[in-house]
Design an enzyme around this catalytic site. Structure first.
Site, PDB file in Angstrom:
ATOM      1  N   ASP A  15     -84.634  64.192  -2.622  1.00 31.08           N
ATOM      2  CA  ASP A  15     -85.019  63.836  -3.990  1.00 31.08           C
ATOM      3  C   ASP A  15     -85.072  65.104  -4.841  1.00 31.08           C
ATOM      4  O   ASP A  15     -85.773  66.059  -4.491  1.00 31.08           O
ATOM      5  CB  ASP A  15     -86.385  63.152  -3.997  1.00 31.08           C
ATOM      6  CG  ASP A  15     -86.873  62.859  -5.408  1.00 31.08           C
ATOM      7  OD1 ASP A  15     -86.371  61.906  -6.010  1.00 31.08           O
ATOM      8  OD2 ASP A  15     -87.750  63.598  -5.906  1.00 31.08           O
ATOM      9  N   ASP A 115     -80.595  60.892  -8.750  1.00 32.86           N
ATOM     10  CA  ASP A 115     -81.343  62.057  -8.280  1.00 32.86           C
ATOM     11  C   ASP A 115     -81.865  61.916  -6.854  1.00 32.86           C
ATOM     12  O   ASP A 115     -82.693  62.719  -6.414  1.00 32.86           O
ATOM     13  CB  ASP A 115     -82.521  62.341  -9.225  1.00 32.86           C
ATOM     14  CG  ASP A 115     -83.513  61.191  -9.272  1.00 32.86           C
ATOM     15  OD1 ASP A 115     -83.177  60.093  -8.817  1.00 32.86           O
ATOM     16  OD2 ASP A 115     -84.638  61.405  -9.774  1.00 32.86           O
ATOM     17  N   GLU A 116     -81.365  60.925  -6.124  1.00 32.53           N
ATOM     18  CA  GLU A 116     -81.884  60.702  -4.773  1.00 32.53           C
ATOM     19  C   GLU A 116     -80.762  60.216  -3.860  1.00 32.53           C
ATOM     20  O   GLU A 116     -79.939  59.387  -4.248  1.00 32.53           O
ATOM     21  CB  GLU A 116     -82.999  59.661  -4.817  1.00 32.53           C
ATOM     22  CG  GLU A 116     -83.920  59.670  -3.618  1.00 32.53           C
ATOM     23  CD  GLU A 116     -85.203  58.896  -3.876  1.00 32.53           C
ATOM     24  OE1 GLU A 116     -85.693  58.260  -2.932  1.00 32.53           O
ATOM     25  OE2 GLU A 116     -85.700  58.909  -5.019  1.00 32.53           O
TER      26      GLU A 116
END
Length: 417
Positions: A15, A115-116
């Protein structure tokens, strides 16, 4: 619980910390972890949402991703307020994914969001070391190449990697949870802290006397299945740290159930303006259906009124012949709007969906209507847009103040590109 019959993998959940804010900080040669920076959807609107706040801003002022622009401390000279640039975030996300290709093949990467990402790192001991060493190298590489700090959870499966990342790694950088660690590291936490349990499920579980993940694990599986069906069974196994979802392969191949498009309007729309917005949404929904070579039989219109009045409606209607013709879908939406609109409220959110899908060409033709011309117009307009851009050819109403297509063409994910 006997874990011997369940697969053990080395799965990382990575993350990017305050990703949008970190990207904007790096662009300005600021330290993402110490700079006071907020990414706002539209700084011209006081009610615009804060899409991302840097860790320092969160800690100093308690700003979060649900805060509004007007809540930001305007008096602080060190605060940077930045408009979102979605194209930059997507580019950075793709570059980080390319970096991961240096460690594992494409089949071992499951992009969860911009974003992960999950990465399965089985069998890398001879190349990069054990799972902890791989995680540390990836973390260092991302920081060195992009200036962005990440948190990494390590688990036997994707669920464990994701949850230990949320609960522990965001505080310490890298954290691990294997099957044997579930009782100690996960069970004490409130259910609302667990990935996959939303507000509605929390309330339902609370009514049953369940407030922690450990209580779900000790609850009767049969009762959970009876109360929540498949979701209850998944809750039970997740509480024990068991997740049977694949850790290799094509993660994105799913059958398209329908095509939907909606918008939260920047201002209140009147009854006269709403049909223009609806037409633009129908155009986009049908374009996507035509691209997929699909037609739909059920058309759905959702309308939410402004905050002053509240309420709205959500209604659907089926047609006799499946379609992907814009004016066919628009005609049904207009009927639904005229039938269910209360006649006085202003409108703030509109949603159009085409579902109950069929393959184009596998449907019955209407002998009393020349549908080929209608279809040809849609496909011709699509071809022009594909070649020259989404705004190369538009309906006249799209150029009015109530049209939404031109404004949305400059955005990605609802925010400025």
């Amino acid at each position: 619980m006997d874990y011997s019959k369940y697969a053990r993998n080395d799965v990382l959940c990575i993350d990017m910390r305050s990703f949008y804010a970190s990207v904007e900080a790096v662009k300005r040669q600021l330290d993402p972890m110490t700079a006071l920076l907020a990414v706002v959807g539209d700084p011209d609107r006081p009610g615009s949402i804060v899409l991302a706040a840097s860790p320092a801003l969160k800690q100093k002022y308690g700003i979060s991703n649900v805060s509004r622009f007007f809540e930001l401390p305007k008096h602080d000279p060190e605060l940077h307020i930045v408009q979102a640039h979605m194209a930059d975030y997507l580019y950075m996300s793709s570059e980080i994914t390319k970096l991961l290709y240096q460690y594992v093949p494409k089949e071992a990467i499951h992009q969860y969001s911009v974003d992960e990402v999950w990465v399965t790192v089985n069998g890398l001991e001879k190349l990069f070391g054990n799972r902890w060493e791989v995680a540390e190298q990836i973390k260092e590489d991302i920081l060195e190449n992009f200036g962005i700090t990440c948190s990494i959870g390590i688990g036997d499966n994707k669920f464990l990697a994701k949850v230990v990342m949320d609960l522990h790694a965001k505080k310490v950088g890298i954290a691990e949870c294997r099957y044997e660690d579930v009782e100690e590291k996960l069970w004490p936490f409130p259910i609302e802290k667990i990935w996959g349990i939303g507000g509605r499920m929390k309330r339902n579980l609370n009514r049953m006397g369940i407030v922690t993940l450990g209580q779900i694990a000790r609850f009767s599986l049969d009762q959970l299945k009876k109360r929540f069906g498949v979701m209850g069974e998944q809750l039970y196994w997740h509480a024990w740290g068991i997740d049977l979802s694949p850790v290799f392969g094509n993660f994105t191949k799913t059958e398209q159930k329908g095509f939907g498009h909606g918008i939260s309007l920047l201002r209140d729309y009147s009854a006269e303006e709403a049909p223009i917005c609806i037409l633009d949404l129908c155009e986009e929904v049908c374009r996507r259906a035509r691209t997929a070579n699909k037609v739909g039989k059920t058309i759905h219109l959702g309308i939410s009124y402004s905050k002053e009045t509240g309420g709205g409606f959500s209604r659907s209607q089926s047609v006799s012949i499946p379609t992907n013709v814009t004016m066919d879908v628009y005609g049904v939406c207009l009927q639904l709007f005229r039938k269910f609109y209360d006649g006085k409220s202003t409108i703030r959110h509109v949603y159009v969906t085409l579902d109950n899908l069929f393959d184009k060409g596998a449907t019955q033709l209407d002998l009393f209507e020349d549908r080929s011309k209608k279809n040809d117009i849609g496909y011709a307009m699509d071809a022009i847009r594909d070649k020259f851009g989404t705004t190369a050819i538009l309906r006249a109403t799209s150029y009015t103040n109530a049209g939404i297509t031109i404004g949305r063409s400059k955005k990605i994910g609802g925010h400025r590109a």
